[in-house]
Design a protein around this motif. Structure first.
Motif, PDB file in Angstrom:
ATOM      1  N   LEU A 373       0.803  -1.216   0.000  1.00  0.00           N
ATOM      2  CA  LEU A 373       0.000   0.000   0.000  1.00  0.00           C
ATOM      3  C   LEU A 373       0.838   1.270   0.000  1.00  0.00           C
ATOM      4  CD1 LEU A 373      -2.731  -1.109   2.575  1.00  0.00           C
ATOM      5  CD2 LEU A 373      -2.826  -1.220   0.078  1.00  0.00           C
ATOM      6  N   CYS A 374       2.105   1.171   0.360  1.00  0.00           N
ATOM      7  CA  CYS A 374       2.981   2.343   0.412  1.00  0.00           C
ATOM      8  C   CYS A 374       3.766   2.507  -0.887  1.00  0.00           C
ATOM      9  CB  CYS A 374       3.980   2.229   1.562  1.00  0.00           C
ATOM     10  SG  CYS A 374       3.281   2.607   3.167  1.00  0.00           S
ATOM     11  N   PRO A 375       3.650   3.641  -1.545  1.00  0.00           N
ATOM     12  CA  PRO A 375       4.561   3.931  -2.656  1.00  0.00           C
ATOM     13  C   PRO A 375       5.976   4.164  -2.126  1.00  0.00           C
ATOM     14  CG  PRO A 375       2.692   5.459  -2.600  1.00  0.00           C
ATOM     15  CD  PRO A 375       2.724   4.745  -1.288  1.00  0.00           C
ATOM     16  N   VAL A 376       6.917   4.103  -3.041  1.00  0.00           N
ATOM     17  CA  VAL A 376       8.318   4.384  -2.707  1.00  0.00           C
ATOM     18  C   VAL A 376       8.850   5.381  -3.725  1.00  0.00           C
ATOM     19  CG1 VAL A 376      10.651   3.405  -2.678  1.00  0.00           C
ATOM     20  CG2 VAL A 376       8.799   2.202  -1.538  1.00  0.00           C
ATOM     21  N   LEU A 377       9.584   6.367  -3.249  1.00  0.00           N
ATOM     22  CA  LEU A 377      10.227   7.345  -4.121  1.00  0.00           C
ATOM     23  C   LEU A 377      11.686   6.944  -4.311  1.00  0.00           C
ATOM     24  CD1 LEU A 377       9.446  10.060  -5.498  1.00  0.00           C
ATOM     25  CD2 LEU A 377      10.506  11.210  -3.543  1.00  0.00           C
ATOM     26  N   TYR A 378      12.128   6.900  -5.579  1.00  0.00           N
ATOM     27  CA  TYR A 378      13.524   6.579  -5.898  1.00  0.00           C
ATOM     28  C   TYR A 378      14.194   7.843  -6.411  1.00  0.00           C
ATOM     29  CZ  TYR A 378      17.602   4.356  -8.062  1.00  0.00           C
ATOM     30  OH  TYR A 378      18.890   4.004  -8.425  1.00  0.00           O
ATOM     31  N   SER A 395      -5.307   3.291   1.087  1.00  0.00           N
ATOM     32  CA  SER A 395      -6.141   2.304   1.779  1.00  0.00           C
ATOM     33  C   SER A 395      -6.762   1.312   0.800  1.00  0.00           C
ATOM     34  CB  SER A 395      -7.256   3.018   2.555  1.00  0.00           C
ATOM     35  OG  SER A 395      -8.056   3.792   1.680  1.00  0.00           O
ATOM     36  N   THR A 396      -6.355   1.398  -0.484  1.00  0.00           N
ATOM     37  CA  THR A 396      -6.941   0.549  -1.526  1.00  0.00           C
ATOM     38  C   THR A 396      -5.892  -0.373  -2.106  1.00  0.00           C
ATOM     39  OG1 THR A 396      -8.495   2.316  -2.102  1.00  0.00           O
ATOM     40  CG2 THR A 396      -8.237   0.535  -3.685  1.00  0.00           C
ATOM     41  N   PRO A 397      -6.036  -1.698  -1.974  1.00  0.00           N
ATOM     42  CA  PRO A 397      -5.099  -2.615  -2.637  1.00  0.00           C
ATOM     43  C   PRO A 397      -5.174  -2.460  -4.150  1.00  0.00           C
ATOM     44  CG  PRO A 397      -6.437  -3.762  -0.993  1.00  0.00           C
ATOM     45  CD  PRO A 397      -7.047  -2.409  -1.172  1.00  0.00           C
ATOM     46  N   ARG A 398      -4.036  -2.365  -4.790  1.00  0.00           N
ATOM     47  CA  ARG A 398      -3.958  -2.284  -6.260  1.00  0.00           C
ATOM     48  C   ARG A 398      -3.037  -3.407  -6.719  1.00  0.00           C
ATOM     49  NH1 ARG A 398      -7.967   1.398  -7.933  1.00  0.00           N
ATOM     50  NH2 ARG A 398      -7.889   3.225  -6.562  1.00  0.00           N
ATOM     51  N   LEU A 399      -3.633  -4.493  -7.163  1.00  0.00           N
ATOM     52  CA  LEU A 399      -2.887  -5.691  -7.524  1.00  0.00           C
ATOM     53  C   LEU A 399      -2.898  -5.888  -9.039  1.00  0.00           C
ATOM     54  CD1 LEU A 399      -4.232  -7.868  -4.594  1.00  0.00           C
ATOM     55  CD2 LEU A 399      -1.971  -6.869  -4.763  1.00  0.00           C
ATOM     56  N   TYR A 400      -3.216  -7.091  -9.481  1.00  0.00           N
ATOM     57  CA  TYR A 400      -3.203  -7.411 -10.903  1.00  0.00           C
ATOM     58  C   TYR A 400      -4.167  -6.496 -11.665  1.00  0.00           C
ATOM     59  CZ  TYR A 400      -3.170 -10.530 -15.008  1.00  0.00           C
ATOM     60  OH  TYR A 400      -3.021 -11.081 -16.260  1.00  0.00           O
ATOM     61  N   HIS A 401      -3.727  -6.003 -12.809  1.00  0.00           N
ATOM     62  CA  HIS A 401      -4.502  -5.112 -13.670  1.00  0.00           C
ATOM     63  C   HIS A 401      -4.715  -3.741 -13.039  1.00  0.00           C
ATOM     64  CE1 HIS A 401      -6.237  -8.834 -15.938  1.00  0.00           C
ATOM     65  NE2 HIS A 401      -5.119  -8.388 -16.500  1.00  0.00           N
ATOM     66  N   SER A 402      -3.690  -3.234 -12.343  1.00  0.00           N
ATOM     67  CA  SER A 402      -3.681  -1.850 -11.877  1.00  0.00           C
ATOM     68  C   SER A 402      -2.895  -0.989 -12.854  1.00  0.00           C
ATOM     69  CB  SER A 402      -3.039  -1.756 -10.486  1.00  0.00           C
ATOM     70  OG  SER A 402      -3.752  -2.516  -9.548  1.00  0.00           O
ATOM     71  N   PRO A 431     -11.653  -7.803  -4.214  1.00  0.00           N
ATOM     72  CA  PRO A 431     -12.719  -7.513  -5.174  1.00  0.00           C
ATOM     73  C   PRO A 431     -12.230  -6.649  -6.336  1.00  0.00           C
ATOM     74  CG  PRO A 431     -13.439  -7.110  -2.914  1.00  0.00           C
ATOM     75  CD  PRO A 431     -11.963  -7.317  -2.866  1.00  0.00           C
ATOM     76  N   THR A 432     -12.976  -6.697  -7.424  1.00  0.00           N
ATOM     77  CA  THR A 432     -12.725  -5.830  -8.570  1.00  0.00           C
ATOM     78  C   THR A 432     -12.804  -4.376  -8.123  1.00  0.00           C
ATOM     79  OG1 THR A 432     -13.696  -7.464 -10.031  1.00  0.00           O
ATOM     80  CG2 THR A 432     -13.522  -5.222 -10.874  1.00  0.00           C
ATOM     81  N   GLU A 433     -11.838  -3.581  -8.558  1.00  0.00           N
ATOM     82  CA  GLU A 433     -11.740  -2.188  -8.115  1.00  0.00           C
ATOM     83  C   GLU A 433     -12.047  -1.244  -9.277  1.00  0.00           C
ATOM     84  OE1 GLU A 433     -11.967   0.502  -5.787  1.00  0.00           O
ATOM     85  OE2 GLU A 433     -11.068  -1.207  -4.752  1.00  0.00           O
ATOM     86  N   LEU A 434     -13.103  -0.430  -9.122  1.00  0.00           N
ATOM     87  CA  LEU A 434     -13.526   0.509 -10.164  1.00  0.00           C
ATOM     88  C   LEU A 434     -13.173   1.951  -9.814  1.00  0.00           C
ATOM     89  CD1 LEU A 434     -17.116  -0.879 -10.953  1.00  0.00           C
ATOM     90  CD2 LEU A 434     -14.902  -1.631 -11.873  1.00  0.00           C
ATOM     91  N   SER A 435     -12.503   2.166  -8.700  1.00  0.00           N
ATOM     92  CA  SER A 435     -12.241   3.526  -8.233  1.00  0.00           C
ATOM     93  C   SER A 435     -10.964   4.099  -8.854  1.00  0.00           C
ATOM     94  CB  SER A 435     -12.114   3.545  -6.711  1.00  0.00           C
ATOM     95  OG  SER A 435     -10.933   2.866  -6.303  1.00  0.00           O
ATOM     96  N   LEU A 436     -10.846   5.426  -8.732  1.00  0.00           N
ATOM     97  CA  LEU A 436      -9.633   6.148  -9.109  1.00  0.00           C
ATOM     98  C   LEU A 436      -9.205   7.020  -7.941  1.00  0.00           C
ATOM     99  CD1 LEU A 436     -10.454   7.469 -12.707  1.00  0.00           C
ATOM    100  CD2 LEU A 436      -8.972   5.545 -12.127  1.00  0.00           C
TER     101      LEU A 436
END
Length: 560
Positions: A373-378, A395-402, A431-436
Motif C-alpha cells: 500500500l505504500c509507494p516508494v520514491l527513488y 487504503s486501496t489494494p492495487r494488484l493485478y490489472h492496476s 474484489p474488482t476495483e472501479l475507483s480512481l
C-alpha cells in the motif's frame, strides 16, 4: 508556515488513514507504515466508480485520460449511450454487449464519458503518435491483430482496423521511434516484431527476434518485454533477466548485456522498468548517457507455486545499468519493500515513483498476496543507500490489472486492480476495483511555492534546433541562479501490467536565469537536438524551481 510533521506524527497519520481497513489488510499495511522514515505525499479519492476497471491507461494532449479493460468480462458498471451495442457471436460472456469497456476521464471536472470498443483489448499495448492520436495494438480473441486509434477531441470515439497487425499481439510492448513509427515487440507465442502504422495496408512484414525465444522459460517470463530507445538510436530490450541492444533498421542485435542477477522480472513475474532521466549535453557533439532501472519481480517458478497455493516472496532488488558504457555492468540496490506488479512513474523532478503491487505471488488470476500500500520514491542522484523513501499508504489494494499515470498538474492518477476472471465485488479476497485515486507526491505539499509558467517563446510548437524561452512566476527567491532551475520534458506513457511504454524524461540545458523582480523570471532553454533523443510528438514541459515543479504545459516537438 507550518513545518512538516515529525516521523512519529507521520506514522500516526498513516495509521489513521488505514484505520477503516479490514484487520488482515491493516496488518499488511503496518509493514509499510513502520518503514516510514520520512514519508510524505497525500492520497485523495477521485471517483468511487468509473464503471470499468482501469487495466490500461493513457494521457492525451487534451488532458483527458483514456482507460479500458477487456470486452469479454461480461457486463461492466456503465452502459453505452444511445442504445449502442457490440454484437459478437464468438464472445464467451455476452454475444450482445451493450456495456462500455472503455471510458474517457476529464480528471478536472471528474466527468466520465463511455466509449465504444468492438474488439477485445485484453492485455494489449499502445503509444501516443506524433500527431497526438493514441495508437493501440493487439489484444486477445478477435482483437489480437487489430490496430485502434483514438483522437483527442470532445466527441471522438475509437476507430478500429481489423488485420492492422501482421501477427497476433497479446502481451506485446510498444515503443515510438525517431521517424514517428511505433515498433511492436513480442507477445504470447510471437518471437518477432513489426511496425505500425503500415504505410501500405497490404504490407504484413514481421521480423524474427531469436532473443525472445531464448529468454522464454516454462512460465513465459518474457511477456511484455521492457523497451527503451537509447541515445544511439538502438532499442534496449529486456526480457526475463537478459537484455540486448537491437538495431531495428538493419534488424541486427548489436550488443548483448550481462544478465541481471536474481529473480525474473517480466510477466508473470512482473517487475517494472524505466530509463532514468536523459541529461542533455552542453552541445550536440557530446554523447548522452542512458541508464536503465529494473525493480521488483518474482522467482521464475513463483507463478507455478502460486497456482498451487504457495505464495513466494516478491523481489526487493533493483538492477541499474548504464547501457551506454563500453563495458556496462548491473549494480544491485535493495528496495525498502518487496514488490511484484509495481508501476514506475517518472516525476517532473526526475525522481521515480514506484507504486501499486503485491509483496507475494505473481501477476495472474488470484495469485498475488500482501498488497503493498505504500509507494516508494527513488532518487537517482542520491548516494547508494539513500535513494529510497517510503511514502504515505493508500487504503486501496492495487494488484493485478492496476495502472498509474502522471498528470499535467504533477499528481499521479492511480486506478484498476482486478485479479478476478470477471467483475467480482464480493466473496473474493480482493474484489474488482472501479475507483480512481490521486496521489500527490511530496513536492505538492506547499502549493504557494510552486512556480507558474506564464508563457513560452516562440510558442508551444518546438523544433530540434531553435532555443526557446520560458517566462515564469515564482514566490521563491532565487539565491543560486540557474543552479536552482530544472527544466524537464516528459513523454506521456501508455500504462498497463506494470509497463509504462514510451515513458521518457529529458533534462534540458538551461542557459541562464533573468529577472526576479516581483517574482517574474525568464530562462533560455536548449531543446533536444535530435529525434533519437526525443521522438517527435507531444511532451509535458515542467519547470522546477528549488525542488518545486510547475504545472506541466503541453508542447509539440517536431522537425524543423
Amino acid at each position: 508556515m507550518k513545518g512538516q510533521p515529525h516521523s512519529k506524527q507521520r506514522t500516526r497519520l498513516a495509521m489513521a488513514t488505514l484505520s477503516h481497513l479490514p484487520l488482515a489488510l491493516l496488518i499488511l499495511a503496518a509493514c509499510c507504515v513502520l518503514a516510514l522514515a520520512s514519508g510524505g505525499g497525500q492520497w485523495k479519492l477521485l471517483k468511487r466508480s468509473i464503471g470499468i476497471s482501469a487495466m490500461h491507461m493513457a494521457l492525451l494532449p487534451n488532458n483527458r485520460v483514456i482507460m479500458f479493460d477487456r470486452t469479454d468480462f461480461g457486463p461492466s458498471n456503465v452502459s453505452l449511450p444511445n442504445g449502442r451495442c457490440r454484437k459478437d457471436r464468438h464472445d464467451r460472456a455476452l454475444q450482445t454487449d451493450c456495456w462500455a469497456h472503455s471510458v474517457e476521464l476529464n480528471w478536472v471536472t471528474h466527468g466520465v464519458r463511455p466509449l465504444t470498443i468492438l474488439t477485445d483489448t485484453w492485455c494489449s499495448s499502445g503509444a501516443l503518435a506524433p500527431d497526438g492520436h493514441l495508437i493501440q495494438t493487439g489484444g486477445s480473441n478477435d482483437g489480437e491483430r487489430v490496430v485502434r486509434t483514438f483522437s483527442p477531441c470532445a466527441t471522438c470515439d475509437w476507430a478500429e482496423l481489423p488485420d492492422g497487425l501482421a501477427m497476433p499481439r497479446w502481451y506485446a510492448s510498444n515503443q515510438i521511434l525517431p521517424d514517428g513509427r511505433i515498433i511492436v515487440v513480442g507477445g504470447r507465442g510471437q518471437f518477432n516484431y513489426e511496425f505500425v502504422p503500415k504505410t501500405d495496408p497490404s504490407e504484413h512484414s514481421m521480423y524474427p527476434l531469436e532473443f525472445l525465444s531464448e529468454t522464454r522459460d516454462d512460465c513465459e517470463n518474457n511477456l511484455y518485454p521492457f523497451l527503451h530507445l537509447l541515445p544511439d538510436g538502438t532499442l534496449f530490450l529486456f526480457a526475463n533477466t537478459k537484455a540486448i541492444s537491437l538495431d531495428y533498421i538493419t534488424h541486427r542485435v548489436v550488443r548483448t548485456f550481462p544478465a541481471l542477477p536474481g529473480e525474473s522480472r517480466n510477466y508473470p513475474s512482473t517487475g517494472s522498468s524505466t530509463m532514468l532521466p536523459l541529461i542533455l549535453a552542453v552541445n550536440s557533439t557530446q554523447p548522452v548517457d542512458a541508464e536503465v532501472l529494473v525493480c521488483g519481480g518474482a522467482p521464475s517458478h513463483s507463478n507455478f507455486q502460486a497456482n498451487k497455493g504457495v505464495f513466494l516472496p516478491a523481489s526487493r532488488t533493483c538492477g541499474r545499468i548504464k547501457a551506454t558504457d563500453e563495458s556496462p555492468e548491473w549494480s544491485i540496490e535493495t528496495m525498502p519493500l518487496k514488490r511484484v506488479m509495481g508501476d514506475m512513474v517518472m516525476l517532473p523532478t526526475g525522481e521515480i515513483l514506484i507504486i501499486n503491487g503485491a509483496g507475494k505471488g505473481t501477476a495472474g488470476w488470484g495469485v498475488g498476496r500482501d498488497p503493498v500500500l505504500c509507494p516508494v520514491l527513488y532518487k537517482p542522484d542520491a548516494p547508494i543507500g539513500h535513494r529510497f523513501e517510503v511514502l504515505s499508504p493508500s487504503s486501496t489494494p492495487r494488484l493485478y490489472h492496476s495502472s498509474a499515470q502522471l498528470l499535467s498538474d504533477g499528481r499521479v492518477l492511480v486506478g484498476g486492480s482486478n485479479p478476478n476472471r470477471g467483475y467480482n465485488f464480493s466473496g473474493v479476497l480482493f474484489p474488482t476495483e472501479l475507483s480512481l485515486e490521486f496521489f500527490s507526491p511530496p513536492y505538492i505539499k506547499l502549493k504557494w511555492s510552486r512556480p507558474k509558467i506564464t508563457s513560452l517563446k516562440p510558442g508551444r510548437t518546438m523544433s530540434y534546433t531553435q532555443h526557446f524561452y520560458i517566462n515564469f512566476y515564482s514566490r521563491k527567491q532565487s539565491t543560486k541562479g540557474v543552479d536552482e532551475i530544472l527544466v524537464t520534458m516528459v513523454a506521456p506513457s501508455f500504462t498497463t501490467h506494470s509497463v509504462s511504454m514510451n515513458q521518457r524524461l529529458l533534462v534540458l540545458r538551461v542557459m541562464g536565469l533573468e529577472g526576479g523582480h516581483d517574482g517574474a523570471y525568464r530562462v533560455e532553454c536548449v531543446p533536444p537536438v535530435s529525434a533519437v533523443l526525443a521522438p517527435p510528438g507531444y511532451y509535458l514541459l515542467f519547470l522546477v524551481h528549488g525542488g518545486s515543479p510547475s504545472r506541466g504545459v503541453w508542447v509539440r516537438l517536431g522537425k524543423d
